[in-house]
Write a protein that holds these residues in place. Structure first.
Motif, mmCIF file in Angstrom:
data_model
loop_
_atom_site.group_PDB
_atom_site.id
_atom_site.type_symbol
_atom_site.label_atom_id
_atom_site.label_comp_id
_atom_site.label_asym_id
_atom_site.label_seq_id
_atom_site.Cartn_x
_atom_site.Cartn_y
_atom_site.Cartn_z
ATOM 1 N N ILE A 128 76.561 -20.317 17.590
ATOM 2 C CA ILE A 128 77.483 -21.452 17.402
ATOM 3 C C ILE A 128 77.663 -21.740 15.913
ATOM 4 C CG2 ILE A 128 77.901 -23.892 17.902
ATOM 5 C CD1 ILE A 128 76.234 -23.494 20.482
ATOM 6 N N PHE A 129 76.559 -21.679 15.171
ATOM 7 C CA PHE A 129 76.668 -21.862 13.720
ATOM 8 C C PHE A 129 77.637 -20.845 13.125
ATOM 9 C CE2 PHE A 129 72.281 -23.996 13.202
ATOM 10 C CZ PHE A 129 72.862 -25.228 13.020
ATOM 11 N N TRP A 130 77.519 -19.603 13.585
ATOM 12 C CA TRP A 130 78.392 -18.550 13.068
ATOM 13 C C TRP A 130 79.867 -18.860 13.400
ATOM 14 C CZ3 TRP A 130 81.885 -15.038 15.065
ATOM 15 C CH2 TRP A 130 82.272 -14.004 14.184
ATOM 16 N N GLU A 145 84.043 -23.176 -3.891
ATOM 17 C CA GLU A 145 82.769 -22.615 -4.343
ATOM 18 C C GLU A 145 82.121 -21.738 -3.269
ATOM 19 O OE1 GLU A 145 83.382 -25.845 -3.929
ATOM 20 O OE2 GLU A 145 81.671 -26.933 -3.075
ATOM 21 N N MET A 146 82.709 -21.745 -2.051
ATOM 22 C CA MET A 146 82.094 -21.002 -0.948
ATOM 23 C C MET A 146 82.757 -19.656 -0.713
ATOM 24 S SD MET A 146 79.611 -22.844 -0.243
ATOM 25 C CE MET A 146 78.952 -22.159 1.267
ATOM 26 N N THR A 147 82.924 -18.904 -1.792
ATOM 27 C CA THR A 147 83.453 -17.548 -1.622
ATOM 28 C C THR A 147 82.383 -16.572 -2.101
ATOM 29 O OG1 THR A 147 84.437 -17.787 -3.791
ATOM 30 C CG2 THR A 147 85.895 -18.154 -1.928
ATOM 31 N N GLY A 148 82.601 -15.300 -1.883
ATOM 32 C CA GLY A 148 81.660 -14.293 -2.371
ATOM 33 C C GLY A 148 80.269 -14.476 -1.800
ATOM 34 N N TRP A 149 79.286 -14.422 -2.677
ATOM 35 C CA TRP A 149 77.895 -14.462 -2.237
ATOM 36 C C TRP A 149 77.554 -15.686 -1.378
ATOM 37 C CZ3 TRP A 149 73.963 -11.931 -0.752
ATOM 38 C CH2 TRP A 149 72.708 -12.538 -0.675
ATOM 39 N N LYS A 151 79.233 -17.388 0.629
ATOM 40 C CA LYS A 151 79.784 -17.260 1.966
ATOM 41 C C LYS A 151 79.035 -16.176 2.743
ATOM 42 C CE LYS A 151 84.213 -16.468 4.268
ATOM 43 N NZ LYS A 151 84.107 -15.060 4.665
ATOM 44 N N ASN A 152 78.840 -15.028 2.100
ATOM 45 C CA ASN A 152 78.132 -13.931 2.764
ATOM 46 C C ASN A 152 76.692 -14.300 3.077
ATOM 47 O OD1 ASN A 152 80.416 -12.400 2.541
ATOM 48 N ND2 ASN A 152 79.810 -11.477 0.592
ATOM 49 N N ASP A 153 76.060 -14.958 2.129
ATOM 50 C CA ASP A 153 74.661 -15.355 2.299
ATOM 51 C C ASP A 153 74.502 -16.160 3.589
ATOM 52 O OD1 ASP A 153 71.984 -15.940 1.774
ATOM 53 O OD2 ASP A 153 72.467 -17.653 0.493
ATOM 54 N N GLY A 154 75.410 -17.127 3.767
ATOM 55 C CA GLY A 154 75.363 -17.940 4.976
ATOM 56 C C GLY A 154 75.434 -17.093 6.232
ATOM 57 N N ASN A 155 76.325 -16.124 6.236
ATOM 58 C CA ASN A 155 76.462 -15.275 7.415
ATOM 59 C C ASN A 155 75.294 -14.308 7.574
ATOM 60 O OD1 ASN A 155 78.832 -16.258 8.571
ATOM 61 N ND2 ASN A 155 80.100 -15.131 7.097
ATOM 62 N N PHE A 156 74.825 -13.732 6.463
ATOM 63 C CA PHE A 156 73.693 -12.796 6.542
ATOM 64 C C PHE A 156 72.505 -13.444 7.253
ATOM 65 C CE2 PHE A 156 74.973 -10.321 2.437
ATOM 66 C CZ PHE A 156 75.938 -9.656 3.176
ATOM 67 N N ILE A 157 72.244 -14.702 6.879
ATOM 68 C CA ILE A 157 71.091 -15.393 7.468
ATOM 69 C C ILE A 157 71.270 -15.477 8.985
ATOM 70 C CG2 ILE A 157 69.914 -17.625 7.595
ATOM 71 C CD1 ILE A 157 70.873 -17.922 4.576
ATOM 72 N N LEU A 158 72.496 -15.787 9.388
ATOM 73 C CA LEU A 158 72.744 -15.918 10.833
ATOM 74 C C LEU A 158 72.569 -14.568 11.530
ATOM 75 C CD1 LEU A 158 75.811 -18.335 10.705
ATOM 76 C CD2 LEU A 158 73.420 -18.913 11.139
ATOM 77 N N TYR A 159 73.081 -13.500 10.924
ATOM 78 C CA TYR A 159 72.915 -12.167 11.526
ATOM 79 C C TYR A 159 71.434 -11.818 11.618
ATOM 80 C CZ TYR A 159 77.879 -11.712 10.354
ATOM 81 O OH TYR A 159 79.224 -11.915 10.239
ATOM 82 N N PHE A 227 66.415 -15.144 -2.957
ATOM 83 C CA PHE A 227 67.768 -14.858 -3.445
ATOM 84 C C PHE A 227 68.825 -15.672 -2.693
ATOM 85 C CE2 PHE A 227 64.990 -11.227 -3.863
ATOM 86 C CZ PHE A 227 65.084 -10.974 -5.225
ATOM 87 N N SER A 228 68.380 -16.511 -1.794
ATOM 88 C CA SER A 228 69.304 -17.115 -0.842
ATOM 89 C C SER A 228 69.204 -18.628 -0.816
ATOM 90 C CB SER A 228 68.965 -16.550 0.541
ATOM 91 O OG SER A 228 69.425 -17.389 1.551
#
Lengths: 437, 263
Positions: A128-130, A145-149, A151-159, A227-228
């Motif tokens: 649901i978060f994803w 400010e939520m582009t690039g790293w 944004k990806n960081d947020g998704n990586f954690i969920l994956y 790093f996150s």
């Protein structure tokens, strides 16, 4: 040869924890680049804040949907990680489900079934978060400010969490020995049939693979934290402990200025007298902050704790009306610059080499700083007691006291206060005129 | 103007060798701004009515330094603060009431570290205490049944956790208190705080006070109640921008109570 897995595991454990320890050391060094600040007061209130805000998630639930989902993931994370203890013991000693030989079967089954239920709940919550991030596209996750790293960081954690939870369940489902016990496999029993037709040797290999990937994943995740934005799972605790206790409207007093003001106003003090012994450092090199080293360590801890949830920014009146200021960006910029300073020191034998950059202008613009109404909405909104306003104020102080770079209208206001005792050009002698009007 | 206001100064009290119960800190807006002066007078009428022995500093009062501090000028702030504290301490002031949340916050929270320790109350808290002690009675009068919403000033609400005193007073007017989408700890700023009052806003899509006024108008109040002279100005401007000044009035809580009693 039979000890090979044990040796491999111990090496993995050593590397995983070793790297983590190294990064924690760097983290502490970077945070200590900030000025010292006395936060040794009011211990009981501080423990209470930590218990309520970090442990008890009291501010998370102010947004009920995110709050509820977050509590699932948070509890799941803590509780399921108890299993890691067993995994580590098994890994080191080459045992298999060591706890099962200690605990009664029913108790073990109860514990594992709890883990399994939580694992599936965490999986759902994270999904649901994803969706909130990527399909519903909640506005605060799509700011500039939520582009690039970020944004990806947020998704990586969920994956990461999705995969870890699945591996845990697959591990249980393919553990034939565990499945035949028929206790605790409340979720994995439904996954087990997927592997039903495979030869036992293959099932065993899948089980071992899931086991290794699960524990390796946990070590990778542990080391990813540094790093996150996910560092908040550790730092939320000290951050809420050291959070501001005074009323939100109370801005800190600059001691150094007090000394100068007292000196200016005391006719008995000789301004040209040599400073008394031990007071050389009393007057700082700089008023306010233009770079991360000018901030205090709690502000730097704040920056590392920020999980970029954007609750501050979504409450910020300046941001809501389209101005450039975003309190979240203030925190992200502070962390980015601090990381840059840290890397610079790593590359220069632990000494910072001037790089021609600073937090002000290179990261945070003056326009952002001047757009703040100091309303404290961001401070109130932060679920982990971060105070972006204090950084904004320290940087304004630098602009005004070091650079005399306030907007013209503010300079007029300040001149009026200085000359007339009011921000407008009225005579102090007219202050009581309203009485007879 | 009805009867003359009784506004004694600290100097007059001192000359008689007396101490007032409370010092009324008028503030710069309350002293000079035409709109805010009405709030000042309304509050004085209530003090007179409740027979509170109060005094003002008059020409001895100066800016608390709040806008200077928020703008980043700690020097100017401390110069102002130290000067004010000298005056207040010379008069042995114990208790201060003010109708300006910025003065309230600064004197209450930021003066102690510079040697100024006083009991500081916002005028809504003080009026509430007068009411609780039976020294003042509040009637609904012309506001009975009216839809009133309260705009929380940041420096009273979030900054100092005062949310209930102003609301209690509005309820006493037998009015219908309605809340905006953002209220209490999530209240939206009027846009004037942090020294913004004295400069143009940075570039954006909209002014903060317009956004806030829209939130207020959404719930169709007859009156937007304020507890801060700056909020009052910002909300009044917002209502004018929306061309709603014939439908919606912006009034300070002191004015509401004073008007209800035809003072």
């Amino acid at each position: 040869m039979e000890y090979l897995p044990n040796i491999l595991f111990i090496i993995l454990l050593g590397i995983g924890i070793g790297f983590f320890a190294k990064n924690v050391k760097k983290l502490i060094r970077n945070i200590k680049l900030g000025h010292d600040v006395d936060v040794s007061d009011n211990k009981s209130q501080r423990w209470k804040n930590m218990a309520m805000i970090a442990l008890g998630q009291s501010k998370m639930v102010r947004r009920p949907i995110a709050g509820f989902l977050h509590i699932i993931v948070y509890l799941g994370f803590i509780i399921i990680n108890i299993e890691v203890l067993e995994i580590i013991i098994d890994g080191i000693f080459g045992t298999h489900r060591i706890a099962l030989s200690i605990l009664p079967e029913a108790v073990y089954g109860f514990i594992i079934s709890t883990f399994e239920v939580l694992a599936i709940l965490v999986f759902v919550a994270v999904t649901i978060f994803w969706m909130r991030r990527n399909i519903i596209k909640l506005a605060r996750f799509w700011k500039s400010e939520m582009t690039g790293w970020p944004k990806n960081d947020g998704n990586f954690i969920l994956y990461f969490e999705m995969v870890l939870m699945m591996l845990f369940l697959v591990m249980n489902a393919t553990d034939v020995h565990f499945q035949t016990l028929n206790t605790g496999n409340v979720i994995s029993q439904y996954i087990a049939p997927w592997f039903g037709n495979l030869p036992e040797g293959t099932v065993h290999i899948i089980e071992r693979t899931a086991w290794w990937l699960h524990i390796t994943g946990i070590f990778i995740f542990l080391n990813y934290l540094y790093f996150s934005k996910h560092l908040h799972i550790l730092l939320a605790f000290p951050n809420t402990f050291y959070g501001k206790l005074t009323p939100k409207g109370q801005f800190n007093n600059l001691e150094a200025v007090t000394k100068e003001v007292k000196m200016m106003m005391d006719p008995n003090i000789d301004p040209f007298a040599a400073p008394a012994e031990g007071t050389e450092n009393a007057i700082p090199a700089k008023f306010g902050a233009s770079d991360v080293q000018d901030l205090n360590w709690v502000q730097l801890l704040n920056a590392y704790t920020c999980t970029e949830c954007g609750r501050c920014t979504s409450e910020c009146p300046a941001n809501q009306t389209g101005k450039k200021l975003s309190p979240r960006k203030i925190m992200m910029d502070t962390r980015d610059r601090l990381e840059e300073v840290g890397k610079n020191m790593d590359a220069n034998k632990g000494v910072f080499k001037e790089d021609g950059k600073q937090l002000l202008d290179n990261y945070i613009t003056r326009e952002e700083l001047w757009a703040c109404t100091s309303c404290n909405a961001c401070v109130e909104a932060c679920p982990v007691s971060i105070d972006p306003l204090s950084i904004i104020m320290d940087m304004r102080r630098y602009l005004v006291m070091e650079q005399s770079a306030a907007p013209v209208e503010l300079n007029n206001m300040m001149t009026n206060i200085e000359n007339n005792g009011a921000p407008w050009p009225y005579n102090q002698m007219d202050r009581l005129n309203w009485k007879n009007e | 103007m009805s009867e003359l206001l009784k506004v004694p100064t600290m100097a007059e009290f001192m000359a008689e060798g007396k101490q007032p119960e409370v010092l009324f800190w008028v503030g710069c807006a309350g002293s000079f701004d035409d709109r805010a002066k009405k709030i000042t007078k309304a509050f004085v009428k209530l003090l007179n009515k409740a027979k509170v022995e109060f005094a003002v500093l008059g020409t001895e009062e100066s800016c608390t330094g709040d806008p200077a501090k928020r703008a980043g000028n700690e020097f100017l702030f401390q110069m102002q603060a130290v000067t004010n504290i000298e005056v207040l301490n010379a008069y042995e002031v114990k208790k201060i009431v003010t109708a300006c949340p910025h003065c309230f916050n600064t004197i209450k929270n930021e003066y102690p570290e510079l040697g100024g320790n006083y009991e500081v109350m916002h005028h809504t808290q003080f009026l509430k205490s007068l009411l609780d002690d039976g020294r003042l009675t509040i009637e609904g009068g012309q506001f009975k049944g009216k839809r009133i919403t309260f705009h929380d000033p940041c420096y009273l609400g979030r900054a100092n956790n005062v949310y209930e005193a102003p609301r209690d007073l509005i309820r006493k007017l037998e009015a219908e208190l309605v809340e905006m989408k953002n209220c209490k700890r999530t209240g939206l700023c009027c846009g004037a705080g942090g020294a913004q009052m004295f400069k143009d806003a940075e570039k954006g899509d909209k002014e903060v006070n317009v956004e806030r006024t829209e939130q207020a108008l959404e719930i169709q109040p007859e009156i937007i109640a304020a507890g801060c002279p700056f909020c009052n100005t910002m909300m009044t401007d917002g209502v004018k921008t929306k061309e709603k000044e014939s439908d919606v009035a912006v009034m300070d809580i002191a004015e509401l109570i004073a008007n209800a009693q035809d003072l």
